[in-house]
Motif scaffolding. Structure first.
Motif, PDB file in Angstrom:
ATOM      1  N   PHE A 165       2.757  14.894   1.848  1.00  0.00           N
ATOM      2  CA  PHE A 165       1.016  14.443   1.506  1.00  0.00           C
ATOM      3  C   PHE A 165       0.003  15.322   1.387  1.00  0.00           C
ATOM      4  O   PHE A 165       0.534  16.708   1.253  1.00  0.00           O
ATOM      5  CB  PHE A 165       1.161  14.383   3.766  1.00  0.00           C
ATOM      6  N   ARG A 166      -1.498  14.803   0.994  1.00  0.00           N
ATOM      7  CA  ARG A 166      -2.351  15.896   0.818  1.00  0.00           C
ATOM      8  C   ARG A 166      -3.227  15.908   1.347  1.00  0.00           C
ATOM      9  O   ARG A 166      -3.424  15.437   1.891  1.00  0.00           O
ATOM     10  CB  ARG A 166      -2.870  14.550  -0.292  1.00  0.00           C
ATOM     11  N   LEU A 180      -5.543  14.026   3.754  1.00  0.00           N
ATOM     12  CA  LEU A 180      -5.964  12.312   3.184  1.00  0.00           C
ATOM     13  C   LEU A 180      -5.297  11.160   2.801  1.00  0.00           C
ATOM     14  O   LEU A 180      -5.922  10.318   3.105  1.00  0.00           O
ATOM     15  CB  LEU A 180      -6.415  12.830   1.215  1.00  0.00           C
ATOM     16  N   GLU A 181      -3.989  11.016   3.088  1.00  0.00           N
ATOM     17  CA  GLU A 181      -3.278  10.021   3.853  1.00  0.00           C
ATOM     18  C   GLU A 181      -3.302  10.006   5.081  1.00  0.00           C
ATOM     19  O   GLU A 181      -4.153   8.265   4.932  1.00  0.00           O
ATOM     20  CB  GLU A 181      -1.918  10.088   3.082  1.00  0.00           C
ATOM     21  N   ARG A 182      -3.491  10.355   5.851  1.00  0.00           N
ATOM     22  CA  ARG A 182      -4.595  10.040   7.281  1.00  0.00           C
ATOM     23  C   ARG A 182      -5.263   9.342   7.624  1.00  0.00           C
ATOM     24  O   ARG A 182      -6.006   7.975   7.633  1.00  0.00           O
ATOM     25  CB  ARG A 182      -4.327  11.054   8.403  1.00  0.00           C
ATOM     26  N   VAL A 203      -8.623   4.698  -2.448  1.00  0.00           N
ATOM     27  CA  VAL A 203      -9.040   4.898  -1.601  1.00  0.00           C
ATOM     28  C   VAL A 203      -9.352   6.132  -1.449  1.00  0.00           C
ATOM     29  O   VAL A 203     -10.657   7.264  -1.370  1.00  0.00           O
ATOM     30  CB  VAL A 203      -8.519   4.060  -0.556  1.00  0.00           C
ATOM     31  N   ILE A 204      -8.831   6.761  -1.700  1.00  0.00           N
ATOM     32  CA  ILE A 204      -8.718   8.304  -1.684  1.00  0.00           C
ATOM     33  C   ILE A 204      -9.167   8.777  -2.760  1.00  0.00           C
ATOM     34  O   ILE A 204     -10.080  10.308  -2.360  1.00  0.00           O
ATOM     35  CB  ILE A 204      -6.814   9.186  -1.328  1.00  0.00           C
ATOM     36  N   THR A 205      -8.807   8.792  -3.714  1.00  0.00           N
ATOM     37  CA  THR A 205      -9.851   9.230  -5.260  1.00  0.00           C
ATOM     38  C   THR A 205     -11.558   8.919  -4.300  1.00  0.00           C
ATOM     39  O   THR A 205     -12.653   9.824  -4.557  1.00  0.00           O
ATOM     40  CB  THR A 205     -10.516   8.031  -6.849  1.00  0.00           C
ATOM     41  N   LEU A 253       1.604  -0.704  -0.042  1.00  0.00           N
ATOM     42  CA  LEU A 253      -0.270   0.101  -0.298  1.00  0.00           C
ATOM     43  C   LEU A 253       1.366   1.223   0.219  1.00  0.00           C
ATOM     44  O   LEU A 253       0.726   2.056  -0.666  1.00  0.00           O
ATOM     45  CB  LEU A 253      -0.687  -0.056   1.430  1.00  0.00           C
ATOM     46  N   LEU A 254       1.566   0.977   0.623  1.00  0.00           N
ATOM     47  CA  LEU A 254       3.112   2.250   1.183  1.00  0.00           C
ATOM     48  C   LEU A 254       4.680   2.075   0.080  1.00  0.00           C
ATOM     49  O   LEU A 254       4.122   0.492   0.418  1.00  0.00           O
ATOM     50  CB  LEU A 254       2.985   2.559   2.586  1.00  0.00           C
TER      51      LEU A 254
END
Ligand code: ATP
Ligand code: ZN
Ligand code: MG
Length: 302
Positions: free
Chosen positions: A162-163, A274-276, A35-37, A16-17
């Motif tokens: 990060f975003r 978003l990553e969190r 997931v972020i999208t 995933l990362l």
């Protein structure tokens, strides 16, 4: 091995990362991005009808405007600048020689006109100020950017790049504090749909040094910053996945943001990490998205 390292290791093992060799600098798999999208689509369904003006800036901003923002007064420890080689043939030779023998080749790099964006909303204020007065109904903006903060960590929820998705509201005090409250309520509801336990708490920014202590106290006393917290790497210290900031008229004054009647605009911004949020979902529901509760999958993918 502590908890943080093990969650990070599991994220690497699952793909995933993607490890780059630098703490807080990771690649993301297609699944992670999915997931972020999907989460950003959920943000759109909650905020879409508000009519925010969307803008997207790159992860670097105008250095002169960054200087004017005062970021170096408050958070010098987090800032990242972009430097480049600007020399002659001769300088190039000594650069290569320097690298050859393992000396510090970066010391002659020159600052460019670009610094890394520390928060998605930073490029917005001067952009809007340049347009002239805001209409009487104020302004509402939708932003997303990669952001840089120099805070290397083994905690996968504390990254260096990060975003942040943000909504920024400009208007009267009442207008922007209502906006902030609306998003606190929406944030809690969104996370409930995602099966995540949240708390909201008053918070502060990590203002640097001795002078910063006063700013921390002021920010907390006046309830200027709230965070929506979700347990990720620790239940005792849950992670801020959203933040809700009321700047009073400080940005309005700094940037010259005025309403139609000439009064100084108040501003507030609401940020999603978003990553969190993706990491909270993976931590809570497991690393295999196919195993997530049906209700959560439905919320994200319909
Ligand atoms: P923290 O207290 O955890 O350092 P913050 O108060 O610095 O967070 P903000 O400056 O309010 O966070 O940034 C907005 C949002 O961006 C946060 O709510 C969080 O979700 C996310 N964020 C902040 N720093 C990071 C980081 N280093 N890595 C990943 N996401 C982050
Ligand atoms: Zn902001
Ligand atoms: Mg921080």
């Amino acid at each position: 091995m502590d908890m943080q390292t093990s969650f990070l290791d599991r994220l690497f093992e699952s793909g995933l990362l993607i490890d780059t060799g630098v703490d807080g600098l990771y690649g993301r798999s297609g699944q992670f991005e999915d997931v972020i999208t999907a989460f950003e689509r959920l943000i759109d369904t909650f905020g879409g009808a508000d009519g925010a003006e969307a803008m997207r800036f790159p992860p670097g901003m105008n250095r002169a405007l960054f200087e004017k923002s005062g970021y170096m007064k408050s958070f010098p420890q987090l800032a990242g600048t972009v430097h480049s080689f600007c020399g002659s043939d001769l300088d190039h030779m000594s650069l290569l020689q320097c690298m050859e023998v393992g000396d510090d080749w970066t010391k002659d790099q020159k600052a460019t006109d670009i610094v890394l964006t520390p928060a998605a909303c930073y490029p917005l204020y001067p952009t809007v100020a340049k347009r002239g007065n805001l209409p009487a109904k104020g302004g509402l903006f939708d932003l997303q950017s990669y952001c840089f903060r120099h805070e290397p960590s083994k905690d996968p929820a504390r990254q260096q790049l990060f975003r942040m998705r943000e909504y920024v509201c400009m208007g009267t005090e009442q207008h922007v504090t209502d906006f902030r409250q609306t998003w606190m309520d929406r944030g809690v509801e969104m996370m409930k749909h995602l099966g995540l336990d949240v708390t909201i708490d008053v918070a502060n920014d990590p203002f640097f040094g001795r002078a910063g202590k006063m700013m921390v106290n002021n920010q907390r006393d006046q309830n200027l910053k709230f965070e929506l917290l979700i347990p990720i790497t620790s239940t005792a210290n849950p992670t801020a996945c959203m933040s809700f900031n009321y700047h009073q008229d400080s940005f309005g004054l700094k940037w010259g943001l005025n309403l139609e009647d000439g009064s100084v605009a108040h501003t507030a911004c609401v940020g999603f990490g978003l990553e969190r949020i993706a990491l909270a979902l993976f931590h809570h529901h497991g690393l295999d998205v196919k195993q997530w509760p049906a209700s959560v999958r439905k919320t994200l993918w319909g």
